[in-house]
Design an enzyme around this catalytic site. Structure first.
Site, PDB file in Angstrom:
ATOM      1  N   LYS A 114       0.830  -1.218   0.000  1.00 15.23           N
ATOM      2  CA  LYS A 114       0.000   0.000   0.000  1.00 15.23           C
ATOM      3  C   LYS A 114       0.854   1.254   0.000  1.00 15.23           C
ATOM      4  CE  LYS A 114      -4.307  -1.635   2.052  1.00 15.23           C
ATOM      5  NZ  LYS A 114      -5.283  -1.426   3.128  1.00 15.23           N
ATOM      6  N   LYS A 197      -4.914 -10.388  -6.043  1.00 19.27           N
ATOM      7  CA  LYS A 197      -6.125 -10.758  -5.288  1.00 19.27           C
ATOM      8  C   LYS A 197      -7.277  -9.788  -5.579  1.00 19.27           C
ATOM      9  CE  LYS A 197      -5.776  -8.270  -1.055  1.00 19.27           C
ATOM     10  NZ  LYS A 197      -5.613  -8.021   0.304  1.00 19.27           N
ATOM     11  N   LYS A 200     -11.072  -4.618  -2.665  1.00 22.48           N
ATOM     12  CA  LYS A 200     -12.085  -3.564  -2.525  1.00 22.48           C
ATOM     13  C   LYS A 200     -11.593  -2.251  -3.102  1.00 22.48           C
ATOM     14  CE  LYS A 200     -13.444  -4.441   2.203  1.00 22.48           C
ATOM     15  NZ  LYS A 200     -12.292  -4.208   3.046  1.00 22.48           N
TER      16      LYS A 200
END
Ligand code: TYM
Length: 330
Positions: A114, A197, A200
């Site tokens: 991130k 993956k 969201k």
């Protein structure tokens, strides 16, 4: 007197909940809730580790609560609550911050991923500290089991390390929890990129099926899902896309993947996708409809969350006091 073993888990109210969240977490929670004493949290303090629009966050918190209930979490059997409504989560985080090490947090792959996306220099301190807040969530309830998807394994390992270290330094205080990760559905991949993956936070709508997607949207997304070269329907490392579709099929129907492979032995990718789309529509539609109904009555949802927070606070307060005492802060 605690008789049943405890379960704790949570989902961030950020972005749209998707099939990965359902198969990796929610469906599993519903399956085990009869057997344990459960705490299912909406981890809103985790959501703000990246910037959120307050208006959207407010509505997402309710939406996640509604999805929990619509998926089958029963507030009579499980404590459903918001993390920010139990201040002990933030307080225990501080105590654990003083036990956690800079080096071990720097090795967390989710932080590295991130932070890399937005630039490590501008990542919030909250994002860096995220795994310690997660450890506090779990340890506050002395949870034995934590049902999560594969991507949380490293965070769970850190939680175990912090619990052991605290116990070693200050005396037995916390239960050392275990991750509960299912074989099927624990790592659902993105439909447009089966080596990443399903997430969201993806800006590409077609990469995930949201739990609240309309049937036609679900059908379109599955139809457009990437496939592999060749034509055989088998789960194997050189066929990540088909493996993912089979995993979703198996996760939703409960049919073991080898059985599904057998069923599709003389069929093509198109047949699999067509049937899978209906499996997903059938699996998600009741949840979507029930979520909408629950969202029509936000007062009732808020009451459930408030009652849950009260029950959670009782347990959290006593664990925090115990930790204070152990550290000499009593
Ligand atoms: P979050 O909100 O990213 O995801 C919620 C749950 O969904 C699982 N999951 C997946 N499972 C399978 N395939 C996928 N593609 C997929 N994507 C997500 C996650 O593993 C998770 O179980 N840090 C956590 C939230 C959290 C938490 C906790 C969990 C905070 N405190 C304490 C357990 C216990 C997170 O960000 O999950």
């Amino acid at each position: 007197m605690q008789t049943r073993r405890r379960v704790f888990s949570g989902i961030q109210p950020s972005g749209n909940l998707h099939l990965g969240n359902y198969l990796g977490a929610l469906k599993n929670w519903v399956g085990i809730q009869e057997r344990y004493e459960n705490y299912f949290c909406i981890v809103d303090l985790h959501a703000i580790t990246v910037p959120q629009d307050p208006k959207i966050l407010r509505s997402k918190i309710r939406e996640v609560a509604a999805i929990y209930l619509a998926s089958g979490i029963d507030p009579e059997k499980s404590v459903v609550f918001r993390q920010s409504r139990v201040p002990e989560h933030a307080e225990l985080t501080w105590l654990l911050n003083c036990v956690a090490r800079f080096g071990e947090l720097s090795r967390m792959t989710q932080f590295k991923d991130k932070a890399q996306k937005g630039g490590a220099e501008s990542a919030s301190v909250g994002l860096y500290d995220y795994p310690v807040l997660m450890a506090a969530d779990i340890l506050l309830y002395n949870a034995h089991l934590v049902p999560v998807g594969e991507d949380q394994r490293q965070h769970l390992e850190l939680t175990r390390t912090l619990a052991r270290r605290f116990n070693h330094l200050y005396g037995e205080t916390f239960v050392v929890p275990e991750a509960m990760i299912l074989k099927t559905g624990a790592r659902i991949m993105a439909l447009d990129e089966p080596t990443a993956k399903m997430s969201k936070s993806s800006p590409v709508q077609g990469s995930y099926v949201a739990i609240l997607d309309e049937p036609d949207t679900v059908r379109r997304k599955i139809r457009r899902a990437k496939t592999d070269s060749g034509s055989e329907i088998t789960a194997s490392p050189d066929k990540p896309a088909i493996t993912n579709l089979l995993d979703i099929y198996g996760g939703l129907t409960g049919v073991p993947v080898p059985e599904i492979e057998k069923q599709y032995r003389s069929k093509g990718y198109g047949d699999l996708k067509k049937d899978l789309a209906e499996v997903v529509v059938e699996g998600l539609s009741p949840i979507r409809d029930r979520t909408r109904e629950l969202l029509d009555n936000p007062r009732e949802l808020d009451e459930i969350l408030e009652a849950g927070a009260e029950r959670a606070r009782e347990v959290a307060r006593s664990t925090l006091h115990e930790a204070w005492t152990r550290m000499g802060l009593d």
